[in-house]
Scaffold this motif. Structure first.
Motif, short mmCIF file in Angstrom:
data_model
loop_
_atom_site.label_atom_id
_atom_site.label_comp_id
_atom_site.label_asym_id
_atom_site.label_seq_id
_atom_site.Cartn_x
_atom_site.Cartn_y
_atom_site.Cartn_z
N THR A 129 42.77 50.56 78.31
CA THR A 129 43.11 49.23 78.82
C THR A 129 42.04 48.21 78.44
N CYS A 130 40.79 48.62 78.57
CA CYS A 130 39.69 47.71 78.25
C CYS A 130 39.66 47.39 76.76
N VAL A 131 39.84 48.40 75.92
CA VAL A 131 39.80 48.18 74.47
C VAL A 131 40.94 47.26 74.03
N LEU A 132 42.15 47.52 74.54
CA LEU A 132 43.29 46.68 74.18
C LEU A 132 43.12 45.25 74.70
N GLY A 133 42.53 45.12 75.90
CA GLY A 133 42.29 43.79 76.44
C GLY A 133 41.18 43.06 75.72
N LEU A 134 40.25 43.84 75.12
CA LEU A 134 39.10 43.25 74.44
C LEU A 134 39.46 42.72 73.05
N ILE A 135 40.51 43.27 72.44
CA ILE A 135 40.84 42.90 71.06
C ILE A 135 41.08 41.40 70.90
N PRO A 136 41.98 40.77 71.68
CA PRO A 136 42.19 39.32 71.48
C PRO A 136 40.95 38.49 71.83
N ILE A 137 40.20 38.90 72.85
CA ILE A 137 39.00 38.15 73.23
C ILE A 137 37.94 38.27 72.14
N GLY A 138 37.76 39.50 71.63
CA GLY A 138 36.80 39.70 70.55
C GLY A 138 37.21 38.97 69.28
N LEU A 173 31.38 49.68 78.74
CA LEU A 173 31.98 50.88 78.16
C LEU A 173 30.91 51.86 77.69
N TYR A 174 29.83 51.33 77.11
CA TYR A 174 28.73 52.18 76.65
C TYR A 174 28.11 52.94 77.82
N LEU A 175 28.02 52.29 78.97
CA LEU A 175 27.46 52.94 80.16
C LEU A 175 28.46 53.89 80.83
N GLY A 176 29.70 53.90 80.37
CA GLY A 176 30.72 54.73 80.99
C GLY A 176 31.36 54.09 82.20
N GLU A 177 31.07 52.82 82.44
CA GLU A 177 31.65 52.11 83.57
C GLU A 177 32.98 51.46 83.15
N THR A 178 33.98 52.28 82.94
CA THR A 178 35.25 51.79 82.40
C THR A 178 35.97 50.87 83.38
N VAL A 179 35.88 51.18 84.68
CA VAL A 179 36.55 50.34 85.67
C VAL A 179 35.92 48.94 85.67
N GLU A 180 34.59 48.89 85.63
CA GLU A 180 33.91 47.60 85.63
C GLU A 180 34.22 46.82 84.35
N ALA A 181 34.31 47.54 83.21
CA ALA A 181 34.61 46.87 81.95
C ALA A 181 35.98 46.20 82.00
N ALA A 182 36.97 46.94 82.49
CA ALA A 182 38.32 46.37 82.60
C ALA A 182 38.36 45.23 83.61
N MET A 183 37.61 45.37 84.71
CA MET A 183 37.61 44.34 85.75
C MET A 183 36.95 43.05 85.24
N VAL A 184 35.89 43.19 84.42
CA VAL A 184 35.24 42.02 83.84
C VAL A 184 36.23 41.22 83.02
N LEU A 185 37.01 41.91 82.18
CA LEU A 185 38.00 41.23 81.34
C LEU A 185 39.10 40.60 82.19
N LEU A 186 39.56 41.34 83.21
CA LEU A 186 40.64 40.81 84.05
C LEU A 186 40.21 39.55 84.80
N LEU A 187 39.01 39.58 85.38
CA LEU A 187 38.52 38.41 86.11
C LEU A 187 38.30 37.23 85.17
#
Length: 342
Positions: free
Chosen positions: A113-122, A149-163
């Motif tokens: 989810t994070c990677v797919l959400g990051l593509i348009p922003i990146g 994502l590097y730290l393994g905090e996948t929930v936080e990574a996705a939440m950062v993008l969502l917010l």
């Protein structure tokens, strides 16, 4: 454009074009004013704006990218505008549902989810970097998500993008509401006018009217330009311009402002305003001038942010590379420490 920062991105992109003397974006009225040294730069300006991730429309509302028929409307537009947020929210909800029973699968779903959400922003961050804005908010969000994502905090990574996406959407909504009054003001001037030529009625574009033209206005119609009443006394509703709720009677020789609504009978007027200089245009110019005058604290913050963001990223990079290179410290330790601090 969602905010004044978007306006600055467009200005930066267009100012980089060879032959452009200056570029100014009027955020409230969504206008781009470019002064050039040489003609025929429109295609380059348009390409620069598109490369920066924005759309450039002509003054008549047309666009080279999409036609009016291609524009979504109603729920389709709402769905399209919020698709990114809905997609990430749905992915996070599904991943959270599997967290108790299948933690490994949940972790992979959050990552996906994070990677797919990051593509348009990146992608937008890369476009802005190429157009002269390397330290945009999209760049910072991309770095933050990749670090999480590097730290393994996948929930936080996705939440950062969502917010971040929710914040951008709310900002766009607020900007749209703020512009609605300006757009309503701009729509007061009709597109067509009835001109009297040799005692015959002819239809003419309001933008083509010149001082001295004789126009005819029927009851219920709006004035296409400032004009002097020449036929007979008449009442005009000027509430959209002055707030006066009662129609005002104008005598022969009086000037009537563009956008006023004729209340009682057919009259003829002599146009007195040049193109772009009627009462509506003057109000819009005042709005643009007020917007261009920044408060001292705003000017300071603009200058401060230009240096602060890149400086912090450089400091962060030094924290990662200096201990391993100079003191033989492990790379992973300092990378994780730096990312946690950020």
């Amino acid at each position: 454009m969602d905010c004044p920062a978007c306006a600055r991105k467009v200005e930066t992109a267009t100012n980089r074009i060879s032959g452009v003397v200056s570029s100014k974006v009027m955020f409230a009225t969504e206008k781009l004013v470019v002064r050039v040294d040489e003609p025929m730069l429109f295609s380059q300006v348009e390409a620069a704006v598109i490369d920066a991730g924005f759309t450039l429309n002509a003054l008549d509302g047309s666009s080279n990218n999409t036609t009016e028929q291609d524009q979504p409307s109603g729920w389709q537009k709402t769905f399209k505008d919020n698709f990114h947020i809905l997609a990430i929210s749905t992915g996070m909800a599904i991943a959270a549902a599997f967290k108790g029973s299948y933690p490994a699968m949940s972790e992979w779903l959050f990552t996906l989810t994070c990677v797919l959400g990051l593509i348009p922003i990146g992608t937008k961050a890369i476009k802005l970097a190429k157009s002269g804005t390397p330290f945009a908010i999209e760049t910072l969000m991309s770095v933050a998500a990749i670090g999480a994502l590097y730290l393994g905090e996948t929930v936080e990574a996705a939440m950062v993008l969502l917010l971040f996406l929710i914040g951008e959407r709310l900002e766009a909504f607020a900007a749209s509401r703020a512009r609605s009054g300006v757009q309503a003001l701009m729509s007061l001037v009709p597109e067509e006018a009835t001109v009297i030529v040799n005692n015959e009625r002819q239809s003419k574009s309001a933008s083509a009217l010149v001082p001295g033209d004789i126009i005819e206005v029927a009851p219920g119609d709006r004035m296409p330009a400032d004009g002097e009443l020449v036929s007979s006394n008449a009442s005009f509703d000027e509430s959209a311009l002055t707030g006066e709720s009662v129609p005002v009677e104008r005598l022969v020789g009086d000037t009537v402002m563009a956008g006023a609504v004729l209340a009682d009978k057919v009259v003829r007027l002599k146009v007195t305003s040049k193109q772009g200089e009627n009462a509506i245009d003057r109000i819009l110019h005042l709005i643009e001038e007020a917007e261009s005058r920044k408060a001292p604290i705003e000017r300071f913050l603009d200058k401060f942010s230009r240096w602060y963001t890149p400086l912090m990223m450089v400091v962060s990079l030094l924290v990662i590379i200096t201990p391993p290179l100079l003191f033989a410290q492990p790379w992973e330790t300092w990378s994780i420490a730096d990312l946690h601090c950020c």
